[in-house]
Design an enzyme around this catalytic site. Structure first.
Site, PDB file in Angstrom:
ATOM      1  N   ASP B 230       0.884  -1.173   0.000  1.00 55.17           N
ATOM      2  CA  ASP B 230       0.000   0.000   0.000  1.00 55.17           C
ATOM      3  C   ASP B 230       0.907   1.204   0.000  1.00 55.17           C
ATOM      4  O   ASP B 230       1.058   1.887   0.994  1.00 55.17           O
ATOM      5  CB  ASP B 230      -0.872  -0.047   1.270  1.00 55.17           C
ATOM      6  N   ASP B 233       4.735   5.799  -1.271  1.00 55.05           N
ATOM      7  CA  ASP B 233       6.015   6.288  -1.760  1.00 55.05           C
ATOM      8  C   ASP B 233       5.826   7.051  -3.046  1.00 55.05           C
ATOM      9  O   ASP B 233       4.939   6.771  -3.829  1.00 55.05           O
ATOM     10  CB  ASP B 233       6.965   5.118  -1.968  1.00 55.05           C
ATOM     11  N   TYR B 298     -12.172   7.559  -4.479  1.00 54.64           N
ATOM     12  CA  TYR B 298     -11.159   7.174  -5.457  1.00 54.64           C
ATOM     13  C   TYR B 298     -11.787   7.270  -6.860  1.00 54.64           C
ATOM     14  O   TYR B 298     -13.001   7.097  -6.994  1.00 54.64           O
ATOM     15  CB  TYR B 298     -10.655   5.752  -5.198  1.00 54.64           C
TER      16      TYR B 298
END
Lengths: 357, 357
Positions: B230, B233, B298
């Protein structure tokens, strides 16, 4: 197509901002309009005359004024903001406006989008995009049809774009398809600009009535195996179609073993309103269940269905399956997604049915 | 939290508008970045140096510049428009900006919304809203954990907000939870402003490593029962975590019978990209499956997961069930929704697995 409580939005704007409480409680579909109206009236002091127990009839004469779709196009994007989904908005990029005007009942905007095909907007609310409409049309049609062993006679109330007809026509068992759509303008412009949906009208089994669906049912009792309510009817007067008397009327118009499938709100937005509706209908129907489909261009990306049966069992497991040929014509529905669509997240199960599973 | 291909957006903007073809092909998650890069490079003529087969490492030194979140707040609304979901946009109404700045890796914006609680945005992309984050966190954690008979050691890569840790901590069988998050800033600001997620760090079984997850796995082979990717980064360098070598690294870091669960793109937006990814991983893992969850904030209202196992069978049916006490702490996951989440609409089944069912 789904139809929203446009009248309520407008009256809300007209009469002043709604309170945060009512804003949170608002639901997006007409079938709970009475709840909204009652909430709104109690908050506003009752400016509106409404009688939820009155006979369900629709009229084009009652005054209302929907949102002007063109006002919502800013910088080349159509912005769907509404009090029914506060604090969030969906926008679609506009390639060109195809049509804008008013039918007898509502503001109608049809535009070509950059990525979602042609889009139909009624009173400021997205009803159909060519990109994702199939998920809604297939699920609202095939869930009840494949739950019925022999659906010969099918009634559609609303659904003027023709998409639901297109799906029903895939069933060879069906002998008669009747549609009651109150707004001839929706039919006309869908035939012009949404031909992939309106081709549903081409099936020879289809009979079109431009009239009040409730009145039609009063005259056609004990007649249909499946009734699908996909209202494109506008604003105030049409809301009576989504109150308890209308569910009574549908029940009377069904034959034994019959099934209704109506819009069921979005579980992410209006779960607190679905439960009283389900509770109310449970007094009339043998089974009342809730399913949903994903659809990106409806608020929060999903919409639900209330599926209720008359002297029949659960509709969660289809009693028939699409043939391979039928399946090839479907892009969303499968027998497995039929079953899965009734499986709700924990929060929705608790709020609608008061149980963990 | 999910993490997008921010570097690619920026480089696209920097190097000029992408073609409609590449625009259609773009995917929203990092785990297919190599596909996008390759596509983009072939279209752009290869300005970019990339070697998908190189060892997976991340660095904060490579230059990149994410979108500035503040630039996306207009008239009190945050507008999430991106080339990865062309022609559509989600907007959330902003009550107040809580924090805006840059970590070592990315632009970070945290605002209080009017209806969705606190919202974290990285490089212009919504990662978490307090209103609906539970659906993503619960599903990405509990699907692999309840598919494993005895998940004692769990690794999280990314997930710096702590929400996945919070869900893993609900499993008493888990003895060790290791998180590798490269961006200490995400951890810091989540602890300050997203405490309902960051409370996941409070569990005494949690060990935090601020480092490259791939490097950590190189040093910890044959160790974990479940790996959840998940990523929070950022941009360019981190993308290697989502290429085939990274899936190899995860496979090596799993014990036999282990399971990985990673983001799987949105089936409504990037279905054409999920299939090659699934095909590629299928050469490494015993089973590769796809599930999804609904999540309104989302893009398109859903996100998927790729669930792959090492010398184990299908994860579609959970091998354990939540206790009643566990279930009460969950708002999305149930054993039934676990199974249902693997049931895909017809179009997605065809595109990802090339079959009707």
């Amino acid at each position: 197509m789904r139809c929203f409580l446009r009248w309520f939005i407008i009256s809300t704007i007209k009469f002043g901002a709604i309170s945060p409480i009512s804003s949170l409680l608002l639901s997006s579909q007409q079938n709970t309009r009475s709840l909204f109206l009652n909430t709104a009236l109690s908050l506003r002091g009752g400016e509106e005359k409404t009688n939820p127990s009155s006979t369900a009839t629709m009229s084009e004469n009652e005054s209302h004024q929907g949102l002007n779709g063109m006002d919502l196009i800013i910088d080349g994007w159509f912005h769907e903001r509404g009090e029914l989904w506060p604090g969030q908005a969906m926008s679609l990029e506009v390639k060109r406006v195809i049509h804008h005007g008013r039918t007898k009942f509502q503001d109608i905007l049809i535009f070509e989008s950059t990525k979602h095909g042609n889009v139909m907007v009624l009173d400021g609310v997205i009803q159909v995009t060519e990109r994702d409409e199939f998920s809604y049309q297939e699920m609202i049609a095939h869930i009840p049809l494949f739950s019925h062993p022999n659906p010969e006679k099918v009634l559609v109330i609303g659904g003027g774009d023709g998409g639901v007809l297109r799906e029903i026509a895939k069933h060879p068992k069906v002998k008669e398809i009747v549609i009651c759509e109150i707004d001839a303008g929706v039919v006309e412009y869908s035939k012009k600009y949404l031909p992939s949906l309106a081709k549903g009208y081409d099936d020879p089994r289809v009979t079109v009535h431009i009239m009040d669906g409730a009145k039609f049912m009063d005259d056609n009792q004990n007649r249909f195996d499946v009734i699908i309510t996909d209202s494109s009817d506008p604003i105030g007067p049409a809301s009576v179609l989504f109150e308890t008397p209308f569910y009574n009327a549908m029940h009377l118009s069904l034959r034994d073993g019959g099934i209704v499938c109506t819009q069921g709100e979005c579980m992410w937005l209006h779960v607190d309103l679905i439960r009283p509706l389900v509770d109310s209908i449970s007094r009339i129907y043998s089974t009342v269940e809730y399913a949903y489909t994903t659809i990106p261009t409806y608020p929060s990306g999903q919409i639900g269905f209330i599926i209720a049966s008359k002297r029949q069992g659960s509709c969660k497991d289809p009693v028939r399956q699409p043939t391979l040929e039928q399946q090839k014509t479907m892009n969303y529905y499968t027998s497995d997604i039929h079953k899965a669509s009734f499986v709700l997240p924990a929060f929705a199960n608790r709020a609608i049915f008061g149980k963990e599973k």
